[in-house]
Design a protein around this motif. Structure first.
Motif, PDB file in Angstrom:
ATOM      1  N   ASP A   1      -0.260 105.516  18.183  1.00  0.00           N
ATOM      2  CA  ASP A   1      -0.621 106.336  17.026  1.00  0.00           C
ATOM      3  C   ASP A   1      -0.741 105.435  15.796  1.00  0.00           C
ATOM      4  O   ASP A   1       0.258 105.010  15.219  1.00  0.00           O
ATOM      5  CB  ASP A   1       0.430 107.415  16.807  1.00  0.00           C
ATOM      6  N   LEU A   2      -1.972 105.138  15.433  1.00  0.00           N
ATOM      7  CA  LEU A   2      -2.234 104.287  14.272  1.00  0.00           C
ATOM      8  C   LEU A   2      -2.988 105.063  13.195  1.00  0.00           C
ATOM      9  O   LEU A   2      -3.700 104.483  12.378  1.00  0.00           O
ATOM     10  CB  LEU A   2      -3.049 103.057  14.692  1.00  0.00           C
ATOM     11  N   THR A   3      -2.809 106.390  13.204  1.00  0.00           N
ATOM     12  CA  THR A   3      -3.589 107.219  12.278  1.00  0.00           C
ATOM     13  C   THR A   3      -3.280 106.891  10.826  1.00  0.00           C
ATOM     14  O   THR A   3      -4.179 106.918   9.977  1.00  0.00           O
ATOM     15  CB  THR A   3      -3.332 108.712  12.542  1.00  0.00           C
ATOM     16  N   ARG A   4      -2.017 106.578  10.522  1.00  0.00           N
ATOM     17  CA  ARG A   4      -1.674 106.286   9.132  1.00  0.00           C
ATOM     18  C   ARG A   4      -2.335 104.983   8.678  1.00  0.00           C
ATOM     19  O   ARG A   4      -2.927 104.921   7.585  1.00  0.00           O
ATOM     20  CB  ARG A   4      -0.163 106.189   8.953  1.00  0.00           C
ATOM     21  N   THR A   5      -2.249 103.946   9.506  1.00  0.00           N
ATOM     22  CA  THR A   5      -2.879 102.668   9.154  1.00  0.00           C
ATOM     23  C   THR A   5      -4.386 102.834   9.057  1.00  0.00           C
ATOM     24  O   THR A   5      -5.035 102.259   8.166  1.00  0.00           O
ATOM     25  CB  THR A   5      -2.540 101.594  10.200  1.00  0.00           C
ATOM     26  N   ARG A   6      -4.939 103.638   9.957  1.00  0.00           N
ATOM     27  CA  ARG A   6      -6.381 103.872   9.912  1.00  0.00           C
ATOM     28  C   ARG A   6      -6.784 104.572   8.616  1.00  0.00           C
ATOM     29  O   ARG A   6      -7.795 104.215   8.000  1.00  0.00           O
ATOM     30  CB  ARG A   6      -6.805 104.702  11.119  1.00  0.00           C
ATOM     31  N   ALA A   7      -6.003 105.551   8.208  1.00  0.00           N
ATOM     32  CA  ALA A   7      -6.312 106.276   6.968  1.00  0.00           C
ATOM     33  C   ALA A   7      -6.227 105.349   5.765  1.00  0.00           C
ATOM     34  O   ALA A   7      -7.069 105.401   4.846  1.00  0.00           O
ATOM     35  CB  ALA A   7      -5.368 107.455   6.797  1.00  0.00           C
ATOM     36  N   ILE A   8      -5.218 104.481   5.748  1.00  0.00           N
ATOM     37  CA  ILE A   8      -5.094 103.512   4.653  1.00  0.00           C
ATOM     38  C   ILE A   8      -6.302 102.587   4.642  1.00  0.00           C
ATOM     39  O   ILE A   8      -6.863 102.270   3.588  1.00  0.00           O
ATOM     40  CB  ILE A   8      -3.781 102.710   4.786  1.00  0.00           C
ATOM     41  N   GLY A   9      -6.723 102.139   5.838  1.00  0.00           N
ATOM     42  CA  GLY A   9      -7.873 101.265   5.937  1.00  0.00           C
ATOM     43  C   GLY A   9      -9.142 101.907   5.411  1.00  0.00           C
ATOM     44  O   GLY A   9      -9.919 101.277   4.684  1.00  0.00           O
ATOM     45  N   ASP A  10      -9.337 103.188   5.739  1.00  0.00           N
ATOM     46  CA  ASP A  10     -10.538 103.861   5.260  1.00  0.00           C
ATOM     47  C   ASP A  10     -10.511 104.016   3.743  1.00  0.00           C
ATOM     48  O   ASP A  10     -11.513 103.780   3.064  1.00  0.00           O
ATOM     49  CB  ASP A  10     -10.691 105.226   5.923  1.00  0.00           C
ATOM     50  N   ASN A  11      -9.366 104.401   3.210  1.00  0.00           N
ATOM     51  CA  ASN A  11      -9.255 104.549   1.751  1.00  0.00           C
ATOM     52  C   ASN A  11      -9.444 103.207   1.045  1.00  0.00           C
ATOM     53  O   ASN A  11     -10.109 103.129  -0.001  1.00  0.00           O
ATOM     54  CB  ASN A  11      -7.895 105.155   1.391  1.00  0.00           C
ATOM     55  N   LEU A  12      -8.863 102.154   1.614  1.00  0.00           N
ATOM     56  CA  LEU A  12      -8.969 100.825   1.007  1.00  0.00           C
ATOM     57  C   LEU A  12     -10.414 100.360   0.970  1.00  0.00           C
ATOM     58  O   LEU A  12     -10.926  99.940  -0.082  1.00  0.00           O
ATOM     59  CB  LEU A  12      -8.116  99.828   1.798  1.00  0.00           C
ATOM     60  N   LEU A  13     -11.099 100.436   2.119  1.00  0.00           N
ATOM     61  CA  LEU A  13     -12.471  99.907   2.176  1.00  0.00           C
ATOM     62  C   LEU A  13     -13.452 100.801   1.439  1.00  0.00           C
ATOM     63  O   LEU A  13     -14.408 100.306   0.813  1.00  0.00           O
ATOM     64  CB  LEU A  13     -12.886  99.725   3.629  1.00  0.00           C
ATOM     65  N   THR A  14     -13.246 102.109   1.476  1.00  0.00           N
ATOM     66  CA  THR A  14     -14.115 102.998   0.701  1.00  0.00           C
ATOM     67  C   THR A  14     -14.014 102.658  -0.777  1.00  0.00           C
ATOM     68  O   THR A  14     -15.028 102.545  -1.488  1.00  0.00           O
ATOM     69  CB  THR A  14     -13.735 104.472   0.930  1.00  0.00           C
ATOM     70  N   SER A  15     -12.782 102.491  -1.248  1.00  0.00           N
ATOM     71  CA  SER A  15     -12.582 102.168  -2.663  1.00  0.00           C
ATOM     72  C   SER A  15     -13.175 100.810  -3.015  1.00  0.00           C
ATOM     73  O   SER A  15     -13.848 100.659  -4.045  1.00  0.00           O
ATOM     74  CB  SER A  15     -11.079 102.190  -2.991  1.00  0.00           C
ATOM     75  N   LEU A  16     -12.948  99.817  -2.164  1.00  0.00           N
ATOM     76  CA  LEU A  16     -13.469  98.478  -2.443  1.00  0.00           C
ATOM     77  C   LEU A  16     -14.999  98.475  -2.500  1.00  0.00           C
ATOM     78  O   LEU A  16     -15.597  97.919  -3.434  1.00  0.00           O
ATOM     79  CB  LEU A  16     -12.990  97.496  -1.376  1.00  0.00           C
ATOM     80  N   LEU A  17     -15.637  99.084  -1.519  1.00  0.00           N
ATOM     81  CA  LEU A  17     -17.095  99.086  -1.489  1.00  0.00           C
ATOM     82  C   LEU A  17     -17.679  99.869  -2.655  1.00  0.00           C
ATOM     83  O   LEU A  17     -18.716  99.493  -3.215  1.00  0.00           O
ATOM     84  CB  LEU A  17     -17.587  99.643  -0.152  1.00  0.00           C
ATOM     85  N   ASN A  18     -17.025 100.947  -3.034  1.00  0.00           N
ATOM     86  CA  ASN A  18     -17.509 101.719  -4.176  1.00  0.00           C
ATOM     87  C   ASN A  18     -17.394 100.940  -5.479  1.00  0.00           C
ATOM     88  O   ASN A  18     -18.228 101.092  -6.381  1.00  0.00           O
ATOM     89  CB  ASN A  18     -16.745 103.036  -4.282  1.00  0.00           C
ATOM     90  N   GLU A  19     -16.382 100.110  -5.606  1.00  0.00           N
ATOM     91  CA  GLU A  19     -16.194  99.325  -6.832  1.00  0.00           C
ATOM     92  C   GLU A  19     -17.038  98.043  -6.840  1.00  0.00           C
ATOM     93  O   GLU A  19     -17.590  97.661  -7.872  1.00  0.00           O
ATOM     94  CB  GLU A  19     -14.716  98.965  -7.002  1.00  0.00           C
ATOM     95  N   VAL A  20     -17.128  97.397  -5.700  1.00  0.00           N
ATOM     96  CA  VAL A  20     -17.774  96.086  -5.642  1.00  0.00           C
ATOM     97  C   VAL A  20     -19.301  96.206  -5.633  1.00  0.00           C
ATOM     98  O   VAL A  20     -19.995  95.374  -6.231  1.00  0.00           O
ATOM     99  CB  VAL A  20     -17.281  95.312  -4.394  1.00  0.00           C
ATOM    100  N   THR A  21     -19.819  97.239  -4.979  1.00  0.00           N
ATOM    101  CA  THR A  21     -21.270  97.367  -4.830  1.00  0.00           C
ATOM    102  C   THR A  21     -22.015  97.355  -6.166  1.00  0.00           C
ATOM    103  O   THR A  21     -22.993  96.599  -6.328  1.00  0.00           O
ATOM    104  CB  THR A  21     -21.612  98.631  -4.018  1.00  0.00           C
ATOM    105  N   PRO A  22     -21.625  98.160  -7.162  1.00  0.00           N
ATOM    106  CA  PRO A  22     -22.345  98.111  -8.440  1.00  0.00           C
ATOM    107  C   PRO A  22     -22.287  96.750  -9.115  1.00  0.00           C
ATOM    108  O   PRO A  22     -23.249  96.348  -9.794  1.00  0.00           O
ATOM    109  CB  PRO A  22     -21.644  99.187  -9.289  1.00  0.00           C
ATOM    110  N   GLU A  23     -21.181  96.023  -8.927  1.00  0.00           N
ATOM    111  CA  GLU A  23     -21.067  94.705  -9.560  1.00  0.00           C
ATOM    112  C   GLU A  23     -22.024  93.698  -8.917  1.00  0.00           C
ATOM    113  O   GLU A  23     -22.616  92.866  -9.602  1.00  0.00           O
ATOM    114  CB  GLU A  23     -19.621  94.199  -9.470  1.00  0.00           C
ATOM    115  N   ILE A  24     -22.164  93.764  -7.592  1.00  0.00           N
ATOM    116  CA  ILE A  24     -23.119  92.870  -6.932  1.00  0.00           C
ATOM    117  C   ILE A  24     -24.546  93.237  -7.348  1.00  0.00           C
ATOM    118  O   ILE A  24     -25.394  92.361  -7.558  1.00  0.00           O
ATOM    119  CB  ILE A  24     -22.949  92.930  -5.401  1.00  0.00           C
TER     120      ILE A  24
END
Length: 493
Positions: free
Chosen positions: A440-463
């Motif tokens: 059961d890695l659902t918690r780590t998976r959820a953290i991973g999705d939130n982390l990468l969603t946030s990173l891509l949303n922030e980094v994309t406009p800067e690039i």
């Protein structure tokens, strides 16, 4: 025909094309008058002729020596030509290269001296053959690399949402009806398609009409369009410039997938998973069969509706609000497509595209085990950290906590998010330190999705801003480019 060539000392990294063509031509001439039975005995495979093809469906018989030299020349050319590797499959390139070699052999007589001679030819003869090979290679590859609009059907939004057509950079997304009106240009074919679309004729009845003896070709063409569309409500279109057919489809499928993942960045995980393209529908429909010990059949199925729905018209408003971000992401995606037409895109753009791909695969992955690994790869790639968790943390902090504010009690910090997804997740799972399957890695998976969603949303406009206003950043070494990107992220505070 022979020649003499003085070789330098030492092992050359690359055999000159002229030298390889010398070997090929000599072998072809030596084999030309060989009786068929004698030549056939030289074939390693009795059903594959030892021959060099020539345009016009002709061929020159030869032996393994010429085939080996042709393979060497083909491999060297493939390795040296980023543009051809990006726009052709290896199989298609091999065919074009071997035919170009045959054409160079067929036309080599024009490089002989005007006065007949029985002596050896000099290096210039074979260098001229090498020039012919390059000419025929360019002509042959251009012939099979047309400009095309590639179409990929997909599920995005339910029809009652009335979401209008929109673009994500080079990818145009159109509702089914809009796509039909835009791309089915033959009025007769269009009329047949619209009859089925309107329900005036059932698809089954129309299929029988198209398959009937003596049916008009327009019926078959209309059926091809309807079969392609299937049950999909949207179609994504990407123009590929100068690509061989198979390669253009492969590339379009990947680019459309990236564009859909960009859209998914603006939706929560469960909704984003409902955005699909052709080839991923297996994630949502599955037939199941089991038998009891006594032999009784147990049938079952699993189905998840693809495409997003909400209150009528709600998603149209949301997509209008998201268009600014989609335009920024589209600018990065366009730069990636442009770079990949001839080689690689600039470092920041390559890393962004690869991280987006890892992220999308993580979201679609049925296994928590693989999803966590994919999220970890995305975090590493996007940050340019090279596997160093501390660099990942610094990058994520610059993107998600530029003011360095303390993390409230009970909230997972940026540092802990990266550590759980990469150090405790990706590294230990990928290296076998932790068991992952069926855990059961659902918690780590959820953290991973939130982390990468946030990173891509922030980094994309800067690039996107770097592409538009500071393109010189894309030309400096990667380490310096990342330093500039981190400064941009931190300056938002």
């Amino acid at each position: 025909m022979s020649r003499s060539r003085v070789h330098g000392s030492g092992k050359a990294a690359k055999v000159p094309a002229g030298e390889l063509l010398d070997q090929i031509l000599g072998d072809v001439l030596a084999t030309a008058t060989m009786p068929y039975e004698e030549w056939h005995k030289l074939w390693p495979d009795p059903f594959t002729a030892m021959a060099i093809p020539v345009g016009g469906r002709r061929q020159y018989q030869c032996t393994q020596r010429a085939i080996d030299a042709a393979h060497t020349l083909t491999q060297q050319t493939w390795d040296a030509r980023d543009d051809l590797r990006q726009t052709m499959t290896r199989q298609a390139f091999d065919r074009v290269s071997f035919t170009a070699i045959g054409d160079a052999v067929a036309t080599c007589r024009r490089h002989l001296p005007p006065v007949k001679s029985t002596g050896p030819v000099d290096d210039s003869f074979f260098d001229a053959m090498a020039g012919d090979y390059e000419y025929y290679l360019e002509a042959g590859s251009a012939k099979i690399r047309p400009d095309l609009d590639r179409h990929i059907p997909c599920h995005l939004f339910d029809a009652n949402q009335a979401v209008p057509a929109f673009d994500v950079g080079p990818v145009a997304f159109r509702p089914r009806g809009d796509w039909i009106a835009r791309y089915v240009l033959d009025p007769t074919v269009l009329g047949h398609v619209q009859q089925v679309e309107s329900g005036a004729v059932s698809l089954e009845t129309f299929r029988n009409q198209a398959f009937a003896a003596g049916s008009a070709p327009e019926l078959t063409q209309a059926l091809e369009v309807l079969t392609f569309l299937g049950g999909y409500g949207w179609v994504a279109t990407l123009r590929t410039v100068g690509h061989e057919l198979t390669r253009s489809h492969e590339k379009a499928s990947v680019i459309v997938g990236l564009a859909i993942d960009v859209i998914g960045l603006r939706f929560h995980l469960e909704n984003a998973r409902l955005l699909t393209k052709a080839g991923r529908q297996h994630l949502f429909h599955e037939s199941r069969l089991a038998t009891t010990v006594a032999g009784q059949l147990l049938k079952g199925s699993s189905s998840q509706r693809a495409g997003l729905g909400a209150a009528p018209g709600a998603l149209a408003a949301k997509m209008r609000a998201e268009q600014s971000f989609l335009d920024q992401a589209g600018k990065v995606l366009q730069a990636y497509v442009d770079g990949r037409n001839t080689g690689k895109a600039p470092h920041l753009i390559e890393r962004w595209a690869n991280a987006l791909y890892w992220f999308g695969e993580a979201r679609r992955e049925s296994s928590d085990f693989m999803a966590v690994v994919n999220y970890g790869c995305a975090a590493d790639g996007l940050s340019g950290a090279g596997g160093k968790a501390e660099k990942m943390i610094d990058f994520a902090d610059a993107a998600l906590n530029p003011k360095s504010e303390p993390t409230p009690a009970g909230v997972v910090s940026v540092k802990d998010s990266v550590s759980q997804v990469y150090r405790e997740g990706r590294n230990k799972l990928a290296h076998g330190e932790e068991s992952g399957l069926f855990e059961d890695l659902t918690r780590t998976r959820a953290i991973g999705d939130n982390l990468l969603t946030s990173l891509l949303n922030e980094v994309t406009p800067e690039i996107a801003e770097i592409i538009a206003n500071r393109p010189q950043v894309l030309t400096v070494p990667e380490e310096h480019a990342y330093r500039a990107l981190v400064v941009r992220l931190q300056s938002r505070a």
